[in-house]
Design an enzyme around this catalytic site. Structure first.
Site, PDB file in Angstrom:
ATOM      1  N   CYS A  51       0.835  -1.208   0.000  1.00 32.30           N
ATOM      2  CA  CYS A  51       0.000   0.000   0.000  1.00 32.30           C
ATOM      3  C   CYS A  51       0.866   1.253   0.000  1.00 32.30           C
ATOM      4  O   CYS A  51       0.543   2.245  -0.667  1.00 32.30           O
ATOM      5  CB  CYS A  51      -0.908   0.031   1.229  1.00 32.30           C
ATOM      6  SG  CYS A  51      -2.008  -1.378   1.321  1.00 32.30           S
ATOM      7  N   ARG A 134      -7.874  -4.515  -2.945  1.00 31.08           N
ATOM      8  CA  ARG A 134      -7.458  -3.354  -3.752  1.00 31.08           C
ATOM      9  C   ARG A 134      -8.462  -3.171  -4.886  1.00 31.08           C
ATOM     10  O   ARG A 134      -8.326  -3.766  -5.953  1.00 31.08           O
ATOM     11  CB  ARG A 134      -6.052  -3.581  -4.323  1.00 31.08           C
ATOM     12  CG  ARG A 134      -5.012  -3.787  -3.258  1.00 31.08           C
ATOM     13  CD  ARG A 134      -3.623  -4.027  -3.800  1.00 31.08           C
ATOM     14  NE  ARG A 134      -2.807  -4.641  -2.770  1.00 31.08           N
ATOM     15  CZ  ARG A 134      -2.243  -3.996  -1.759  1.00 31.08           C
ATOM     16  NH1 ARG A 134      -2.360  -2.690  -1.672  1.00 31.08           N
ATOM     17  NH2 ARG A 134      -1.547  -4.640  -0.843  1.00 31.08           N
TER      18      ARG A 134
HETATM   19  C1  BEZ Z   1       0.599  -4.602   1.861  1.00 34.81           C
HETATM   20  O1  BEZ Z   1       1.798  -4.756   1.889  1.00 34.81           O
HETATM   21  O2  BEZ Z   1       0.078  -3.553   1.462  1.00 34.81           O
HETATM   22  C2  BEZ Z   1      -0.278  -5.726   2.288  1.00 34.81           C
HETATM   23  C3  BEZ Z   1       0.116  -7.012   2.033  1.00 34.81           C
HETATM   24  C4  BEZ Z   1      -0.690  -8.064   2.439  1.00 34.81           C
HETATM   25  C5  BEZ Z   1      -1.875  -7.803   3.111  1.00 34.81           C
HETATM   26  C6  BEZ Z   1      -2.281  -6.494   3.319  1.00 34.81           C
HETATM   27  C7  BEZ Z   1      -1.486  -5.445   2.915  1.00 34.81           C
END
Ligand code: BEZ
Length: 235
Positions: A51, A134
């Site tokens: 993110c 997402r």
């Molecule tokens: C992230 O790195 O944004 C992420 C990865 C796995 C689950 C939720 C967020």
């Protein structure tokens, strides 16, 4: 236990309305953005690496979206103070692919109640019960949902593709055409099958100027990049 029902807005429908608190103040969605394109996107959680890379990329490209009359609006099921602390940390500490000191100035919605995430079908229990996936919603200046793209938690989005989708939608609207696979501004565009103007025979006989028809159902025409950009860039 009763199974929860999650609404899924669809392409061609009006964007569901909501009021929310964001890092840039309160918003009334989509009314506040009437006359603009909006990309409403969710991310799973603040203080997570994928993110973070996405927010930095979107913030870095924000002016390119503004030029296309498009407002970015983010959302996660975190609270406002988490959002503020995360965005401050990004600006002060994170460097990614040469981007640093990145300030996120587009609104990031707090949605601890998951009210908005549920309305927009951003919660996918098979993936997570506590985090939005997402999701990306492209909403046009009349508040109609025009494209929806979903990615899982583990996959960072391709922001060039998000820009290409926006340009494709705007070009289709401006010129009444369709865009072929991997189209980018300047590439040939697709003319919808005969019937709306002229007959298939006219087309195949070369009577419709500027068309290149390989068969009655597959006609393209040139649409120069300058003409596209002139139509879609905000004046
Ligand atoms: C992230 O790195 O944004 C992420 C990865 C796995 C689950 C939720 C967020």
């Amino acid at each position: 236990m009763e199974e929860q029902v999650f609404a899924m807005p669809r392409i061609g429908e009006k964007a569901p309305e909501f009021k929310a608190v964001t890092t840039q103040g309160d918003i009334n969605f989509p009314a506040d953005y009437a006359g603009k394109w909006v990309i409403l996107f969710s991310h799973p959680a603040d203080f997570t690496p994928v993110c973070t890379s996405e927010f930095m990329t979107f913030a870095y490209m924000e002016d390119q979206f503004k030029e296309l009359n498009c407002q970015l609006v983010g959302l996660s099921v975190d609270g406002l103070y988490s959002h503020i602390a995360w965005l401050r940390t990004i600006k002060e500490k994170i460097e990614f692919r040469g981007m640093k000191n990145i300030e996120v100035t587009f609104p990031l919605i707090e949605d601890i109640t998951m009210n908005v995430a549920r309305k927009y079908g951003m919660m996918m229990p098979g993936e997570s019960n506590t985090k939005a996936v997402r999701a990306v919603f492209f909403i046009d200046p009349k508040g109609i949902i025009r494209t929806i793209i979903y990615y899982p938690l583990s996959l960072g989005r391709n922001f060039d593709e998000l820009k290409r989708v926006l340009q494709g939608l705007q070009t289709a609207d401006a010129f009444g055409i369709a865009t072929p696979a991997d189209w980018r501004p300047g590439d040939d565009v697709i003319i919808s099958p005969a019937g709306s103007c002229g007959t298939a025979k006219d087309r195949m006989d070369g009577k419709e100027e500027g068309l290149d028809c390989k068969d009655w159902f597959f006609c393209t025409k040139k649409l120069p990049k300058e003409k596209v950009m002139d139509a879609i860039l905000k004046k």
